[in-house]
Structures are given as structure tokens and as C-alpha cells.
Scaffold this active site. Structure first.
Site, PDB file in Angstrom:
ATOM      1  N   TYR A   1       0.835  -1.199   0.000  1.00 29.48           N
ATOM      2  CA  TYR A   1       0.000   0.000   0.000  1.00 29.48           C
ATOM      3  C   TYR A   1       0.874   1.256   0.000  1.00 29.48           C
ATOM      4  CZ  TYR A   1      -4.134  -2.855   1.052  1.00 29.48           C
ATOM      5  OH  TYR A   1      -5.158  -3.779   1.005  1.00 29.48           O
TER       6      TYR A   1
ATOM      7  N   PRO B   1     -16.595  -3.456   0.335  1.00 28.94           N
ATOM      8  CA  PRO B   1     -17.988  -3.733   0.692  1.00 28.94           C
ATOM      9  C   PRO B   1     -18.990  -2.831  -0.012  1.00 28.94           C
ATOM     10  CG  PRO B   1     -16.893  -2.568   2.467  1.00 28.94           C
ATOM     11  CD  PRO B   1     -15.828  -2.945   1.486  1.00 28.94           C
ATOM     12  N   LEU B   2     -18.521  -1.682  -0.502  1.00 29.58           N
ATOM     13  CA  LEU B   2     -19.416  -0.766  -1.228  1.00 29.58           C
ATOM     14  C   LEU B   2     -19.158  -0.807  -2.732  1.00 29.58           C
ATOM     15  CD1 LEU B   2     -19.369   2.371   1.117  1.00 29.58           C
ATOM     16  CD2 LEU B   2     -20.857   0.354   1.201  1.00 29.58           C
TER      17      LEU B   2
ATOM     18  N   GLY C   1     -16.513  -0.120  -4.658  1.00 27.74           N
ATOM     19  CA  GLY C   1     -15.948   1.097  -5.195  1.00 27.74           C
ATOM     20  C   GLY C   1     -16.830   2.320  -5.019  1.00 27.74           C
ATOM     21  N   GLY C   2     -17.700   2.287  -4.032  1.00 28.77           N
ATOM     22  CA  GLY C   2     -18.577   3.419  -3.756  1.00 28.77           C
ATOM     23  C   GLY C   2     -19.931   3.349  -4.421  1.00 28.77           C
ATOM     24  N   LEU C   3     -20.148   2.373  -5.313  1.00 27.17           N
ATOM     25  CA  LEU C   3     -21.422   2.311  -6.036  1.00 27.17           C
ATOM     26  C   LEU C   3     -22.601   2.041  -5.110  1.00 27.17           C
ATOM     27  CD1 LEU C   3     -20.666   0.430  -9.380  1.00 27.17           C
ATOM     28  CD2 LEU C   3     -20.531   2.857  -8.832  1.00 27.17           C
TER      29      LEU C   3
END
Length: 328
Positions: free
Chosen positions: A53, A212-213, A215-217
Site C-alpha cells: 500500500y 464492501p461498497l 468502489g462506492g457504487l
């Protein structure tokens, strides 16, 4: 904060895991420190990172940021269950990547130095190696455990049969083996329900969902775009995914509005309701985003809502584990 055991271990971890991938590239060091301090205030004790990272080969930028945060003292290190990873390329020479015993041992030593700590709570293999025998991998991990440098071992991005192979090999060595698997898992990506999640539950591994989202969608992307936000959903793979699933996402956001819930909270709450899931990884770029994530812990989805979510985001095949998902 709610807590649960990490897989079949006695280790207690928070139901939300703080992902640190944004620390460095997206979030400057001072703000990263503030996010980690606020996470502790909220009772989040499970922090996830990786040696790669920061995306500067060999530098471990994010691990260094976490290390400098630990170095401030105040009991920070003792309160954190720290997870990092090994596998990715950390240099230009052949043995500076993968899961050879040499790279595992060297990567652990380098991560300990960058993180300014004496031990790693959860040392995860970031990807499966198809060329390294399990005997070699487990010999290296056993050495690190015996030295007290690693307490538990986990995997990430493994197939179900990889989990089985790993655990059967560890059992022959009378070694604990894997205690967790970190996989992409969300309403839009449910492939792990076929074999990874059943294998993890069979062997007593806690599942740690990343993205969990999606990529924000699933975090209210359409509403935020209308308000001038949701930058991630406007370009690249996120934009393509939104275009392919726009009708579904619109219906999902309407459902959440009808429930009086934020879409991100519903997406995280759905994961928290899934058997075998330990802690979804949240990746806040700001303290405000971290604070907002806590709402998911209060979400309780009715059977009717869960059924509607299955209609909007159908499981793979006929649903559930294989082979029933694709056969009688």
C-alpha cells in the site's frame, strides 16, 4: 462497538475493520493519524494494511505512516489488532515477491521495521501462490510464529479449494494454519457464496470482505453525483460498473430511501448479517467518512428487505453454496 471472534480463534476484533489503503496516496499523514485515533475512540480495534500500500515499490508507504502513528505511544499499539500482508512485488529482483520462504521471512522483518512494532497480529497472504508448496509456506510461517513475530496467519483472494489445501496441509503439521480469508464481497459481487464462504466456515476461518461498497457504487453514488460528489464513480472501472448496473443502483437507492437508511449503511449492514462474516473493511479518506460508517452497526434488515435485496442483487446461480447453486 460490537466485537466478535476472528474465525475459530479467541481473538476479539471489532465488527468493522479499518482499511488503510488510502493512507498516503489519498489521505495525508496528519489526517491518517486523526482517522486512526478516531477509530480507537469508536472502539474499532481491527486495522488492515499491506506492504504494497502506497504503491511505491519497496517503500511500504502506508505501513510507515502506521508505524509513525504507533511511535506516538499512548497505548496505540497495544489496543490495535494489526493485520498486514505479504505477496506483492517489493523490488525488481525475482525473489522480492511471492510466497517463497525467503520472501515471507524477509517481508515480515521489513514490515515489522516499517510498522515500528515487535509483532504482527494477522499476517495475510495477499494472493495464492501456484508455484510454492504448502510445506514451504507453513515452515516459514511456523518459524515466525515460534519467534513471536506473527500471532495468526490469514489469506486473501483465495479460492475455496485453496483454503482446503492450505488447511489440510497445516493439519498434517499440527499447525493452526489459516484463521481468516479476505475476499471481495458485496451485494454486487457474491461469488464467494459458492465455495469460498462455505470452505471458510467449514475450516473455522473468519471472512473479511473488502470493497464492501463496490468502489462506492453501493454508497449512494447516483444521489451523490447529482449533488456534485461521488468522484470515484465518474471515471474508470467504477463508471463502467455504474453504467452496467444503473437501473439496479437506482432501485437500490430508492429502497434505502424508503427504509430511511443511508445506502452505505444498508450495504454494510447486509454484510454484517451474513453468516461467517467477521468484519467488512471500511476505507475512509476522512474522519467524517469514518464517523458515518458507524451507522451500519445499528442497521437491522427484515426478512422482507433481505428478500428484496436478493431480487435486486441476485446471488450466483440458484443461490447458496455449490453444488446446489448450479445443480440439484
Amino acid at each position: 462497538m460490537d466485537y466478535t471472534n476472528l474465525g475459530r480463534t479467541g481473538l476479539s476484533v471489532s465488527r468493522l475493520c479499518l482499511g488503510t489503503m488510502n493512507f498516503g496516496p489519498q489521505t495525508e499523514e496528519g489526517d491518517s493519524f486523526a482517522i486512526m485515533d478516531r477509530a480507537l475512540e469508536h472502539g474499532i480495534n481491527f486495522y488492515d494494511t499491506a506492504n504494497v500500500y502506497g504503491w511505491k515499490v519497496g517503500e511500504g508507504v502506508t505501513e510507515q505512516i502506521i508505524g509513525r502513528w504507533f511511535a506516538q505511544g499512548g497505548g496505540r499499539r497495544d489496543r490495535v489488532v494489526l493485520a498486514t500482508k505479504v505477496y506483492g512485488r517489493m523490488g525488481d529482483w525475482p525473489n522480492e515477491q511471492g510466497l517463497s520462504a525467503r520472501h515471507i521471512i524477509r517481508s515480515c522483518e521489513d514490515s515489522l521495521r516499517r510498522l515500528q512494532t515487535d509483532w504482527i497480529d494477522l499476517f495475510q497472504m495477499h494472493h495464492v501462490s501456484r508455484t510454492t508448496p504448502w510445506e514451504e509456506i507453513w515452515q516459514a510461517m511456523e518459524t515466525l510464529v515460534a519467534q513471536g513475530k506473527v500471532l495468526y496467519v490469514g489469506s486473501s483472494n483465495f479460492a475455496g479449494w485453496h483454503l482446503a489445501a492450505a488447511q489440510e496441509s497445516a493439519a498434517r503439521r499440527h499447525f493452526l494454519g489459516l484463521v481468516s480469508e479476505q475476499s471481495i464481497y458485496n451485494l454486487l459481487t457474491r461469488h464467494v457464496e459458492l465455495e469460498v464462504l462455505p470452505a471458510a466456515r467449514h475450516y473455522g476461518l473468519g471472512l473479511i470482505p473488502w470493497s464492501p461498497l463496490h468502489g462506492g457504487l453501493l454508497g449512494g453514488a447516483i444521489r451523490k453525483m447529482a449533488e456534485g460528489g461521488a468522484a470515484r464513480a465518474k471515471s474508470g472501472r467504477s463508471a463502467d460498473a455504474l453504467a452496467a448496473n444503473r437501473t439496479t443502483i437506482e432501485a437500490y437507492e430508492k429502497l434505502c430511501a424508503d427504509l430511511g437508511q443511508d445506502p452505505a449503511d444498508v450495504a454494510l449492514g447486509w454484510l454484517l448479517s451474513r453468516p461467517g462474516v467477521t468484519a467488512p473493511i471500511i476505507g475512509p479518506r476522512t474522519v467524517a467518512q469514518l464517523d458515518a460508517s458507524l451507522g451500519a452497526l445499528a442497521v437491522r434488515l427484515t426478512d422482507e428487505t433481505l428478500a428484496r435485496l436478493d431480487e435486486l442483487f441476485p446471488p450466483v446461480g440458484q443461490g447458496g453454496p455449490g453444488p446446489e447453486a448450479w445443480a440439484w
